[in-house]
Design a protein around this motif. Sequence first.
Motif, PDB file in Angstrom:
ATOM      1  N   MET A  24       0.837  -1.196   0.000  1.00 12.79           N
ATOM      2  CA  MET A  24       0.000   0.000   0.000  1.00 12.79           C
ATOM      3  C   MET A  24       0.875   1.250   0.000  1.00 12.79           C
ATOM      4  O   MET A  24       1.870   1.325   0.725  1.00 12.79           O
ATOM      5  CB  MET A  24      -0.909   0.028   1.228  1.00 12.79           C
ATOM      6  CG  MET A  24      -1.762  -1.210   1.425  1.00 12.79           C
ATOM      7  SD  MET A  24      -2.850  -1.585   0.045  1.00 12.79           S
ATOM      8  CE  MET A  24      -4.015  -0.224   0.190  1.00 12.79           C
TER       9      MET A  24
ATOM     10  N   CYS B  47      -6.871   4.435  -8.205  1.00 11.08           N
ATOM     11  CA  CYS B  47      -6.671   4.624  -6.763  1.00 11.08           C
ATOM     12  C   CYS B  47      -6.405   3.273  -6.103  1.00 11.08           C
ATOM     13  O   CYS B  47      -6.595   2.219  -6.708  1.00 11.08           O
ATOM     14  CB  CYS B  47      -7.901   5.270  -6.136  1.00 11.08           C
ATOM     15  SG  CYS B  47      -9.370   4.256  -6.232  1.00 11.08           S
ATOM     16  N   GLU B  48      -5.923   3.304  -4.873  1.00  8.25           N
ATOM     17  CA  GLU B  48      -5.795   2.086  -4.080  1.00  8.25           C
ATOM     18  C   GLU B  48      -7.145   1.767  -3.454  1.00  8.25           C
ATOM     19  O   GLU B  48      -7.937   2.669  -3.168  1.00  8.25           O
ATOM     20  CB  GLU B  48      -4.750   2.274  -2.977  1.00  8.25           C
ATOM     21  CG  GLU B  48      -3.341   2.288  -3.512  1.00  8.25           C
ATOM     22  CD  GLU B  48      -2.288   2.263  -2.430  1.00  8.25           C
ATOM     23  OE1 GLU B  48      -1.110   2.118  -2.771  1.00  8.25           O
ATOM     24  OE2 GLU B  48      -2.639   2.396  -1.241  1.00  8.25           O
ATOM     25  N   THR B  86      -6.973  -6.346  -1.122  1.00 10.35           N
ATOM     26  CA  THR B  86      -6.542  -5.059  -1.659  1.00 10.35           C
ATOM     27  C   THR B  86      -6.489  -5.201  -3.176  1.00 10.35           C
ATOM     28  O   THR B  86      -6.116  -6.247  -3.700  1.00 10.35           O
ATOM     29  CB  THR B  86      -5.157  -4.666  -1.126  1.00 10.35           C
ATOM     30  OG1 THR B  86      -4.202  -5.650  -1.540  1.00 10.35           O
ATOM     31  CG2 THR B  86      -5.156  -4.601   0.392  1.00 10.35           C
ATOM     32  N   PRO B  88      -4.773  -3.780  -6.500  1.00  9.92           N
ATOM     33  CA  PRO B  88      -3.701  -2.921  -7.000  1.00  9.92           C
ATOM     34  C   PRO B  88      -4.255  -1.865  -7.963  1.00  9.92           C
ATOM     35  O   PRO B  88      -5.285  -2.084  -8.614  1.00  9.92           O
ATOM     36  CB  PRO B  88      -2.784  -3.898  -7.743  1.00  9.92           C
ATOM     37  CG  PRO B  88      -3.105  -5.247  -7.187  1.00  9.92           C
ATOM     38  CD  PRO B  88      -4.570  -5.195  -6.838  1.00  9.92           C
ATOM     39  N   VAL B  89      -3.559  -0.750  -8.027  1.00  6.41           N
ATOM     40  CA  VAL B  89      -3.941   0.358  -8.901  1.00  6.41           C
ATOM     41  C   VAL B  89      -4.151  -0.146 -10.335  1.00  6.41           C
ATOM     42  O   VAL B  89      -3.320  -0.888 -10.866  1.00  6.41           O
ATOM     43  CB  VAL B  89      -2.834   1.441  -8.861  1.00  6.41           C
ATOM     44  CG1 VAL B  89      -3.021   2.459  -9.969  1.00  6.41           C
ATOM     45  CG2 VAL B  89      -2.814   2.117  -7.503  1.00  6.41           C
ATOM     46  N   SER B 111      -8.459   5.489  -1.998  1.00 11.96           N
ATOM     47  CA  SER B 111      -7.600   6.664  -1.847  1.00 11.96           C
ATOM     48  C   SER B 111      -7.950   7.685  -2.915  1.00 11.96           C
ATOM     49  O   SER B 111      -8.628   7.379  -3.905  1.00 11.96           O
ATOM     50  CB  SER B 111      -6.130   6.259  -1.961  1.00 11.96           C
ATOM     51  OG  SER B 111      -5.868   5.763  -3.262  1.00 11.96           O
TER      52      SER B 111
END
Lengths: 159, 159
Positions: A24, B47-48, B86, B88-89, B111
Motif C-alpha cells: 500500500m 486509486c488504491e 486489496t 492494486p492500482v 484513496s
Amino acid sequence: MYEDDFGRPGLSHMTVAGATHHGMKEIEVWLQTFAPGVGTPIHRHSCEEVFIVQKGKGSLYTEAEAGKKYPGKPNEFMISLNTTFTIPVNRVHQVKNTEVEGDLQVLVIVSGPPIKVFVYKDWHTPHAAAVLQFPYPWDAPCLQHEKGNFESDYVFDEL
Amino acid sequence: MYEDDFGRPGLSHMTVAGATHHGMKEIEVWLQTFAPGVGTPIHRHSCEEVFIVQKGKGSLYTEAEAGKKYPGKPNEFMISLNTTFTIPVNRVHQVKNTEVEGDLQVLVIVSGPPIKVFVYKDWHTPHAAAVLQFPYPWDAPCLQHEKGNFESDYVFDEL
C-alpha cells in the motif's frame, strides 16, 4: 497478518492492509484492540484518519480549540459499536477504553503511510514539545526491511 | 450519512467518510450492500482500494494477467465474513454476491477521492474501450455542490 502489543500492555495491533505486506502506498488499515483502561497516547499526525468502532465502548478525546500553544482540556465523545469518526489533519486526539471490563476494538484507516506521530505527555504539553515517534512501533520492522532491500538493490546496481 | 441505490437495483451505498460530508481529501470509506446476484461493474481505477467483508458471501474476480489488450478470463476468489483484499492500482476487478439468498456487505476504502472509474462491458472489452464514469454516481451531487460553492465564492470575490 500478525498481532503484537508492540511494548504497550493491553494493546493488540494488526496491520490489515499495510505498506510492507500489501504494497500500500496511499492508505493503511489497522485493527486495534484496547483492554479496559488502555488507549492510544495523546497524539497528532499530518495524515487523515478514520475510526470505525467494531466492539466495546470508550471515549474519543480531541483538542477543543486549535491555534493555542498546547491542546488544553479536550472535548470528550462517547464511542461504541459502529461509531465512526474522522480526525482532521494535525488535530490532537486520544482514543481510550474507559470501561472497567470488555475490550474496545477499532478499525483504523490512515492515509500517507508510513505514519509520523507526535506524542504529548498530557493535554498541557506545548505543541512544540510533542515528541516525534518515527518510525511508529509497528512500522519499524517494515522500514528496516525496506531499508535492507534498498541497500542490496543499490549494491547490486554497482556490480 | 444517507443510503441510496444510485439507480442500481440491489445496491445499497453509504459514504461513511467522504470528501463532501467530512472534508476527506486522501481517503474515502463506503459501506456497500449487494443483493443476491448483484455486484459492482467490471471496472478499474487508478486509486488504491481495500475491501473488508462485513457479512454474506460472494466472489472477487480480478484480471488474471496485466499487459494484454483486454482483461480476459479473470481469477475468482471466494469471499466471506472478514475476508480482506486489496486491489492494486488499475487492476480490473468485480465484486459480486454469487449467493441465491442473503446480502453481501463490504466496507470499501479508496484513496484519492473523487474516484475516476473505467467500466468494462465484459471481460473481453479492450482496455481502450472501457468507459470513464466521472463523477461516479455517489459523487455527482457532491461535485455539483462543490461546483456551486466555488461559483458563488467566485462571484463574491468580484463584488
